[in-house]
Design a protein around this motif. Sequence first.
Motif, PDB file in Angstrom:
ATOM      1  N   HIS A   1       8.036  -3.523  11.926  1.00  0.00           N
ATOM      2  CA  HIS A   1       8.309  -2.109  11.641  1.00  0.00           C
ATOM      3  C   HIS A   1       7.388  -1.219  12.457  1.00  0.00           C
ATOM      4  O   HIS A   1       6.290  -1.627  12.843  1.00  0.00           O
ATOM      5  CB  HIS A   1       8.204  -1.809  10.144  1.00  0.00           C
ATOM      6  CG  HIS A   1       6.819  -1.897   9.580  1.00  0.00           C
ATOM      7  ND1 HIS A   1       5.980  -0.812   9.511  1.00  0.00           N
ATOM      8  CD2 HIS A   1       6.124  -2.938   9.065  1.00  0.00           C
ATOM      9  CE1 HIS A   1       4.837  -1.178   8.961  1.00  0.00           C
ATOM     10  NE2 HIS A   1       4.895  -2.463   8.686  1.00  0.00           N
TER      11      HIS A   1
ATOM     12  N   ASP B   1      -0.705  -1.625  12.082  1.00  0.00           N
ATOM     13  CA  ASP B   1       0.359  -1.987  11.128  1.00  0.00           C
ATOM     14  C   ASP B   1       1.545  -1.054  11.387  1.00  0.00           C
ATOM     15  O   ASP B   1       1.512   0.083  10.940  1.00  0.00           O
ATOM     16  CB  ASP B   1      -0.184  -1.866   9.702  1.00  0.00           C
ATOM     17  CG  ASP B   1       0.868  -2.142   8.640  1.00  0.00           C
ATOM     18  OD1 ASP B   1       1.964  -2.599   8.995  1.00  0.00           O
ATOM     19  OD2 ASP B   1       0.589  -1.881   7.453  1.00  0.00           O
TER      20      ASP B   1
ATOM     21  N   HIS C   1      -4.109   0.150   6.753  1.00  0.00           N
ATOM     22  CA  HIS C   1      -3.650   1.471   6.275  1.00  0.00           C
ATOM     23  C   HIS C   1      -4.714   2.558   6.385  1.00  0.00           C
ATOM     24  O   HIS C   1      -4.473   3.695   5.985  1.00  0.00           O
ATOM     25  CB  HIS C   1      -3.107   1.419   4.845  1.00  0.00           C
ATOM     26  CG  HIS C   1      -1.741   0.818   4.761  1.00  0.00           C
ATOM     27  ND1 HIS C   1      -0.891   1.054   3.714  1.00  0.00           N
ATOM     28  CD2 HIS C   1      -1.077   0.004   5.604  1.00  0.00           C
ATOM     29  CE1 HIS C   1       0.239   0.390   3.909  1.00  0.00           C
ATOM     30  NE2 HIS C   1       0.142  -0.258   5.062  1.00  0.00           N
TER      31      HIS C   1
ATOM     32  N   GLU D   1       9.458   1.034   6.519  1.00  0.00           N
ATOM     33  CA  GLU D   1       8.919  -0.112   5.781  1.00  0.00           C
ATOM     34  C   GLU D   1       7.826   0.334   4.820  1.00  0.00           C
ATOM     35  O   GLU D   1       7.705  -0.172   3.703  1.00  0.00           O
ATOM     36  CB  GLU D   1       8.373  -1.162   6.756  1.00  0.00           C
ATOM     37  CG  GLU D   1       8.066  -2.519   6.108  1.00  0.00           C
ATOM     38  CD  GLU D   1       6.720  -2.614   5.398  1.00  0.00           C
ATOM     39  OE1 GLU D   1       6.558  -3.498   4.548  1.00  0.00           O
ATOM     40  OE2 GLU D   1       5.813  -1.783   5.682  1.00  0.00           O
ATOM     41  N   GLU D   2       7.031   1.310   5.262  1.00  0.00           N
ATOM     42  CA  GLU D   2       5.879   1.723   4.449  1.00  0.00           C
ATOM     43  C   GLU D   2       6.286   2.440   3.168  1.00  0.00           C
ATOM     44  O   GLU D   2       5.459   2.665   2.297  1.00  0.00           O
ATOM     45  CB  GLU D   2       4.935   2.605   5.280  1.00  0.00           C
ATOM     46  CG  GLU D   2       4.300   1.887   6.477  1.00  0.00           C
ATOM     47  CD  GLU D   2       3.337   0.778   6.074  1.00  0.00           C
ATOM     48  OE1 GLU D   2       3.104   0.596   4.868  1.00  0.00           O
ATOM     49  OE2 GLU D   2       2.813   0.103   6.974  1.00  0.00           O
TER      50      GLU D   2
HETATM   51 MN    MN Z   1       1.746  -1.369   5.866  1.00  0.00          MN
END
Ligand code: MN
Length: 461
Positions: A103, A265, A437, A295-296
């Motif tokens: 992602h 990420d 994150h 996705e998050e």
């Molecule tokens: Mn993530």
Amino acid sequence: MKNKTDLNYQKTNIYEKRGDDYINLAEDYSVGYKKFLDSSKTERDCVKKTISLAVENGFKEYDFGMEIKPGDRYFYNNRGRSIYLFRVGSEPVDKGIRILASHIDSPRIDFKQMPIYEDGGFCFAKTRYYGGIRKYQWLALPLALHGVIVRKNGETVDICIGDDENDPVFYINDLLPHLAQEQSEKPLAKAISAENMNVLLGSRPCDDCDSECECKIKQNILKLLNKKYGICEEDFLSADIFAVPAGKARDVGFDRSLMSAYGHDDKVCAYPSLTALFETGDSSHTVMVVLADKEEIGSEGNTSMKSELFTDIMGAITESLGGNIYKVRANSKCLSADVTACFDPNYAEAYDPKNTTRINCGVAMSKYTGHGGKSSTNDAPAEYIAWLRKIFEEAGVVWQAGDMGRNDLGGGGTVAKFIANHNIETVDLGVPVISMHAPYEIVSKVDVYSAHTAFSAFCRL
Ligand code: MN
Ligand code: MN
């Protein structure tokens, strides 16, 4: 009888087991990755960058209904926010498609639909955070604004300000420690109110407002926005404006073995998926790379991994090649390429030290993610992992296994389960990340290169 080293399994630290050649390749590879990151802060940026790389590598734009044949390379741009790339293999499509899915959205701070207001001598933008952030990390930090404003007539205005060193940056205020006694006594999750995370836009009053005007600073900002972008306040109704950390990917440490950046990420898996696809040339299997959005926030919506577009593209490829979609899905294999938590000795209690990933030990496989009793996870079967062990060993890939963290401490999910639900064999394989994150996350250069070698082996075989 096997000797002791054959009986015992140990992770391989790449620096201890690999020579300078490998390490130099990893160093060279990191240069391209950092460049990719710097132009891929948001999913929109990343799709644009990916298209330019795809075109350089002989990929053409695909649309439904087009005839495809072995050897063809296509990309499908889904609304500028997610993208599919595929290369058609020489063997029958019924033997399955090799899928690398990652992602390209990352946690950040989004503007609300009516963001601009004035208060206390400043102009701010109201925000809504996107994804799983720790709020305190996003305060008192230089931010850039990326995104689009779309006018009623359909014209798109691109916004990208704060990353060039001559640009201004933006900022979310924090409370000074001198006056933070009450706040400091609150639990971490409650100390910062999301409604106070407003992005500072300016403080200078307009010089030609009439004296009764009560929002001279906002007026001035609106005038500047109109001059620079030709927009007015109403245009924020149709806008995607994201505040992301300003600045570039950097090497970390005296030995430069690590890299810090916003959005490892999951660009740290998206980039190796692309390089693996581009560098493996022709393969007998059809290979598909999916760079998904959303996705998050749970993979919802038409640019996410849950979108029916996935089945549409699988179906269109199959139909054009005269295959059977049921067989194709049953025989397809997927690496859900997403990051995992790297063991951090400063927070050792958060991990099971025997089942965690270690820095510099290569790309990491998570048989399962989720939380609690394997809730909400794709739990990859032993047979598929055994198949991967074999191809990775044959290709000399250094990889490791590792859980996200200690049992019952929390957890996380990836796109793996959504792909597995289509009757496709799937497992998570991605780069271990420190401070996941956070506005700036850390990865290891040799681990990133290991992801490239693993994804290449998967594409090639
Ligand atoms: Mn993530
Ligand atoms: Mn991720």
